[in-house]
Design a protein around this motif. Structure first.
Motif, PDB file in Angstrom:
ATOM      1  N   LEU A  92       0.812  -1.217   0.000  1.00  0.00           N
ATOM      2  CA  LEU A  92       0.000   0.000   0.000  1.00  0.00           C
ATOM      3  C   LEU A  92       0.848   1.270   0.000  1.00  0.00           C
ATOM      4  O   LEU A  92       0.319   2.369  -0.130  1.00  0.00           O
ATOM      5  CB  LEU A  92      -0.915   0.001   1.233  1.00  0.00           C
ATOM      6  N   GLY A  93       2.167   1.112   0.198  1.00  0.00           N
ATOM      7  CA  GLY A  93       3.054   2.259   0.151  1.00  0.00           C
ATOM      8  C   GLY A  93       3.367   2.900   1.488  1.00  0.00           C
ATOM      9  O   GLY A  93       3.999   3.962   1.530  1.00  0.00           O
ATOM     10  N   VAL A  94       2.946   2.275   2.594  1.00  0.00           N
ATOM     11  CA  VAL A  94       3.263   2.830   3.911  1.00  0.00           C
ATOM     12  C   VAL A  94       4.760   2.657   4.163  1.00  0.00           C
ATOM     13  O   VAL A  94       5.273   1.543   4.100  1.00  0.00           O
ATOM     14  CB  VAL A  94       2.441   2.136   5.021  1.00  0.00           C
ATOM     15  N   PRO A  95       5.488   3.729   4.475  1.00  0.00           N
ATOM     16  CA  PRO A  95       6.945   3.636   4.519  1.00  0.00           C
ATOM     17  C   PRO A  95       7.533   3.055   5.802  1.00  0.00           C
ATOM     18  O   PRO A  95       8.691   2.637   5.801  1.00  0.00           O
ATOM     19  CB  PRO A  95       7.397   5.084   4.349  1.00  0.00           C
ATOM     20  N   GLY A  96       6.772   3.065   6.915  1.00  0.00           N
ATOM     21  CA  GLY A  96       7.364   2.625   8.169  1.00  0.00           C
ATOM     22  C   GLY A  96       6.337   2.072   9.134  1.00  0.00           C
ATOM     23  O   GLY A  96       5.149   2.398   9.083  1.00  0.00           O
ATOM     24  N   VAL A  97       6.815   1.215  10.030  1.00  0.00           N
ATOM     25  CA  VAL A  97       5.995   0.686  11.120  1.00  0.00           C
ATOM     26  C   VAL A  97       6.773   0.845  12.422  1.00  0.00           C
ATOM     27  O   VAL A  97       8.007   0.912  12.423  1.00  0.00           O
ATOM     28  CB  VAL A  97       5.635  -0.804  10.917  1.00  0.00           C
ATOM     29  N   ILE A  98       6.045   0.929  13.524  1.00  0.00           N
ATOM     30  CA  ILE A  98       6.676   0.911  14.843  1.00  0.00           C
ATOM     31  C   ILE A  98       6.076  -0.247  15.623  1.00  0.00           C
ATOM     32  O   ILE A  98       4.853  -0.438  15.632  1.00  0.00           O
ATOM     33  CB  ILE A  98       6.519   2.255  15.590  1.00  0.00           C
ATOM     34  N   LEU A  99       6.932  -1.059  16.236  1.00  0.00           N
ATOM     35  CA  LEU A  99       6.521  -2.301  16.873  1.00  0.00           C
ATOM     36  C   LEU A  99       6.439  -2.160  18.388  1.00  0.00           C
ATOM     37  O   LEU A  99       7.368  -1.648  19.034  1.00  0.00           O
ATOM     38  CB  LEU A  99       7.505  -3.417  16.538  1.00  0.00           C
ATOM     39  N   PHE A 100       5.333  -2.653  18.942  1.00  0.00           N
ATOM     40  CA  PHE A 100       5.130  -2.751  20.387  1.00  0.00           C
ATOM     41  C   PHE A 100       4.945  -4.217  20.735  1.00  0.00           C
ATOM     42  O   PHE A 100       4.134  -4.907  20.113  1.00  0.00           O
ATOM     43  CB  PHE A 100       3.906  -1.942  20.821  1.00  0.00           C
ATOM     44  N   GLY A 101       5.685  -4.686  21.732  1.00  0.00           N
ATOM     45  CA  GLY A 101       5.685  -6.110  22.027  1.00  0.00           C
ATOM     46  C   GLY A 101       4.958  -6.477  23.304  1.00  0.00           C
ATOM     47  O   GLY A 101       5.010  -5.748  24.294  1.00  0.00           O
ATOM     48  N   LEU A 102       4.270  -7.612  23.255  1.00  0.00           N
ATOM     49  CA  LEU A 102       3.673  -8.220  24.442  1.00  0.00           C
ATOM     50  C   LEU A 102       4.371  -9.556  24.666  1.00  0.00           C
ATOM     51  O   LEU A 102       4.222 -10.489  23.869  1.00  0.00           O
ATOM     52  CB  LEU A 102       2.168  -8.451  24.257  1.00  0.00           C
ATOM     53  N   PRO A 103       5.163  -9.655  25.735  1.00  0.00           N
ATOM     54  CA  PRO A 103       5.956 -10.861  25.937  1.00  0.00           C
ATOM     55  C   PRO A 103       5.117 -12.025  26.466  1.00  0.00           C
ATOM     56  O   PRO A 103       3.994 -11.834  26.939  1.00  0.00           O
ATOM     57  CB  PRO A 103       6.982 -10.411  26.986  1.00  0.00           C
ATOM     58  N   GLU A 104       5.681 -13.202  26.415  1.00  0.00           N
ATOM     59  CA  GLU A 104       5.002 -14.373  26.965  1.00  0.00           C
ATOM     60  C   GLU A 104       4.929 -14.275  28.487  1.00  0.00           C
ATOM     61  O   GLU A 104       3.962 -14.732  29.105  1.00  0.00           O
ATOM     62  CB  GLU A 104       5.734 -15.642  26.541  1.00  0.00           C
ATOM     63  N   GLU A 105       5.922 -13.678  29.103  1.00  0.00           N
ATOM     64  CA  GLU A 105       5.948 -13.490  30.553  1.00  0.00           C
ATOM     65  C   GLU A 105       6.534 -12.127  30.881  1.00  0.00           C
ATOM     66  O   GLU A 105       7.355 -11.605  30.131  1.00  0.00           O
ATOM     67  CB  GLU A 105       6.790 -14.588  31.233  1.00  0.00           C
ATOM     68  N   LYS A 106       6.106 -11.579  32.024  1.00  0.00           N
ATOM     69  CA  LYS A 106       6.644 -10.313  32.510  1.00  0.00           C
ATOM     70  C   LYS A 106       7.380 -10.558  33.821  1.00  0.00           C
ATOM     71  O   LYS A 106       7.110 -11.526  34.529  1.00  0.00           O
ATOM     72  CB  LYS A 106       5.526  -9.296  32.721  1.00  0.00           C
ATOM     73  N   ASP A 107       8.320  -9.658  34.157  1.00  0.00           N
ATOM     74  CA  ASP A 107       9.011  -9.762  35.435  1.00  0.00           C
ATOM     75  C   ASP A 107       9.311  -8.369  35.972  1.00  0.00           C
ATOM     76  O   ASP A 107       8.986  -7.356  35.331  1.00  0.00           O
ATOM     77  CB  ASP A 107      10.285 -10.611  35.319  1.00  0.00           C
ATOM     78  N   GLU A 108       9.926  -8.294  37.115  1.00  0.00           N
ATOM     79  CA  GLU A 108      10.164  -7.017  37.782  1.00  0.00           C
ATOM     80  C   GLU A 108      11.135  -6.123  37.027  1.00  0.00           C
ATOM     81  O   GLU A 108      11.111  -4.902  37.183  1.00  0.00           O
ATOM     82  CB  GLU A 108      10.695  -7.265  39.204  1.00  0.00           C
ATOM     83  N   VAL A 109      12.005  -6.732  36.227  1.00  0.00           N
ATOM     84  CA  VAL A 109      13.058  -5.953  35.567  1.00  0.00           C
ATOM     85  C   VAL A 109      12.831  -5.810  34.068  1.00  0.00           C
ATOM     86  O   VAL A 109      13.679  -5.260  33.356  1.00  0.00           O
ATOM     87  CB  VAL A 109      14.457  -6.562  35.841  1.00  0.00           C
TER      88      VAL A 109
END
Length: 321
Positions: A67-84
Motif C-alpha cells: 500500500l506504500g506505507v513507509p514505516g511501522v513501529i513495533l510494540f511487544g507483548l511478551p510471553e511473561e513479565k518480570d520485575e526488571v
C-alpha cells in the motif's frame, strides 16, 4: 476592489491552492505483536486494530508495503513479565523475533522498535522500581541493552519512549560501543502524562500496578518545558524527535519544529484514534473526513511524520483515489 476569498474555494481551485497535504509517505503504522498468539486478536477499544502473532505481523507489514506505507513501529507483548522487564532486552524477545521475521522478507518498510520497559514489567512502569519509585539511573543500562538487541535483530530505528533522564545518551553510547553507529534514535522527547493513552494500555496490556507515570512523563500544562526536553535529547544524540500525543499538543509540535528544525514526529495516540472511530461507528461524525481533518491538522502544525493507527486505511483510500 472587493476581495472575495471564496472565489478560490470552488472544488477544483480548492484542491490546487491547498496549503497542506497529507500523503501516505508521511505515515508510520503502529503494530502490536504478542508472543503468546498464533492468530490475530481484535482490540476491542481500538476498532480495526489487532494484536498480531509474529507470522500475522509479517503478513501485515507486507500488505502495508504494497500500500506504500513507509514505516511501522513495533510494540511487544511478551510471553511473561518480570520485575526488571527482561523481555525488552532478551535477544529472543518478541519484538526482536518480529523484526527478524519482517527482515526475512524483501520488505523495504522501515522497522522502528519502541524501546521501553513498561510492556515487559510486572508492575507496568517504564523503569526499575525502588521504594515504589522509578529508579532512573539504574534503568539506563537496561535501555542500552534493549537498543542493542533490537538493532542486532534488524530494527532500522530505535525509539525510546520511557522519558528517563539521559536515556538518549545511554542508548547512543550502547549502540556505538556495539558497532551500531548508523542506527538512528527517534526519541519520544516530549511525552505527556495524558489521559488519551487508555486504549493503548488495553492493547499492550501495560497498565501499571500502582501509582501513575506523572513522575516521569510531562505535565499537560507545560509547553516551554517541552523545548527543554527536546533540546536535551538532541544534545544527547537524538536523530529525530517526537511529540506525544498529537492533537491536544499541536502548539507544542509547532514550537518544537520552529525552534529546532529537526525531523519531527507526532503520535496520534490510541485515544485520539478511538474517539474518532467510535463516533463514526455511531454515525455522529463522518469518520473518513474527520480522520483526514485530524491528520491534516497534525501535518499543518509542523509534523514531518505522523504515527497513526489509520495509516493502512489512509493508504488504501489514497491508492483508490
Amino acid at each position: 476592489m472587493m476581495r472575495r476569498m471564496r472565489r478560490l474555494r470552488k472544488p477544483g481551485l480548492r484542491r490546487i491552492v491547498a496549503e497542506t497535504r497529507v500523503s501516505t509517505d508521511d505515515l508510520i503504522m503502529p503494530l502490536f505483536v504478542d508472543g503468546r498468539l498464533k492468530t490475530p486478536v481484535a482490540i476491542e477499544s481500538m476498532p480495526g486494530q489487532s494484536r498480531h502473532s509474529i507470522e500475522s505481523l509479517a503478513r501485515e507489514v507486507e500488505e502495508l508495503e504494497e500500500l506504500g506505507v513507509p514505516g511501522v513501529i513495533l510494540f511487544g507483548l511478551p510471553e511473561e513479565k518480570d520485575e526488571v522487564g527482561s523481555g525488552a532486552y532478551d535477544p529472543q524477545g518478541v519484538v526482536q523475533r518480529a523484526a527478524e521475521r519482517i527482515k526475512e522478507t524483501t520488505s523495504k518498510v522501515v522497522v522502528i522498535a519502541d524501546l521501553c520497559l513498561c510492556e515487559y514489567t510486572s508492575h507496568g512502569h517504564c523503569g526499575l522500581i525502588k521504594n515504589q519509585l522509578v529508579s532512573n539511573d539504574e534503568t539506563l543500562p537496561l535501555l542500552g541493552k534493549a537498543a542493542v538487541s533490537q538493532a542486532r535483530a534488524g530494527a532500522d530505528v530505535v525509539a525510546p519512549s520511557g522519558m528517563m533522564d539521559q536515556m538518549v545518551a545511554a542508548i547512543r553510547a550502547a549502540l556505538d560501543d556495539e558497532g551500531f553507529t548508523d542506527t538512528p534514535i527517534l526519541s519520544y522527547a516530549a511525552k505527556y502524562a495524558s489521559s488519551f493513552y487508555g486504549p493503548f494500555r488495553e492493547a499492550a496490556q501495560s497498565g501499571y500496578a500502582f501509582g501513575d507515570r506523572s513522575g516521569y512523563q510531562m505535565d499537560p500544562a507545560n509547553a516551554l518545558e517541552a523545548l527543554w526536553e527536546v533540546r536535551l535529547d538532541i544534545e544527547e544524540g537524538a536523530d529525530m524527535i517526537m511529540v506525544k500525543p498529537a492533537m491536544p499538543y499541536l502548539d507544542v509540535v509547532r514550537m518544537v519544529k520552529d525552534e529546532f528544525g529537526m525531523p519531527t514526529a507526532a503520535y496520534q495516540v490510541s485515544g485520539e484514534y478511538s474517539m474518532i472511530m467510535a463516533a463514526a461507528e455511531r454515525g455522529w461524525i463522518d469518520g473518513e473526513k474527520a480522520m483526514g481533518e485530524a491528520l491534516t491538522s497534525i501535518k499543518r502544525a509542523g509534523a514531518d511524520m505522523i504515527l497513526t493507527y489509520y495509516a493502512k486505511e489512509f493508504a488504501r483510500k489514497e491508492l483508490e483515489g
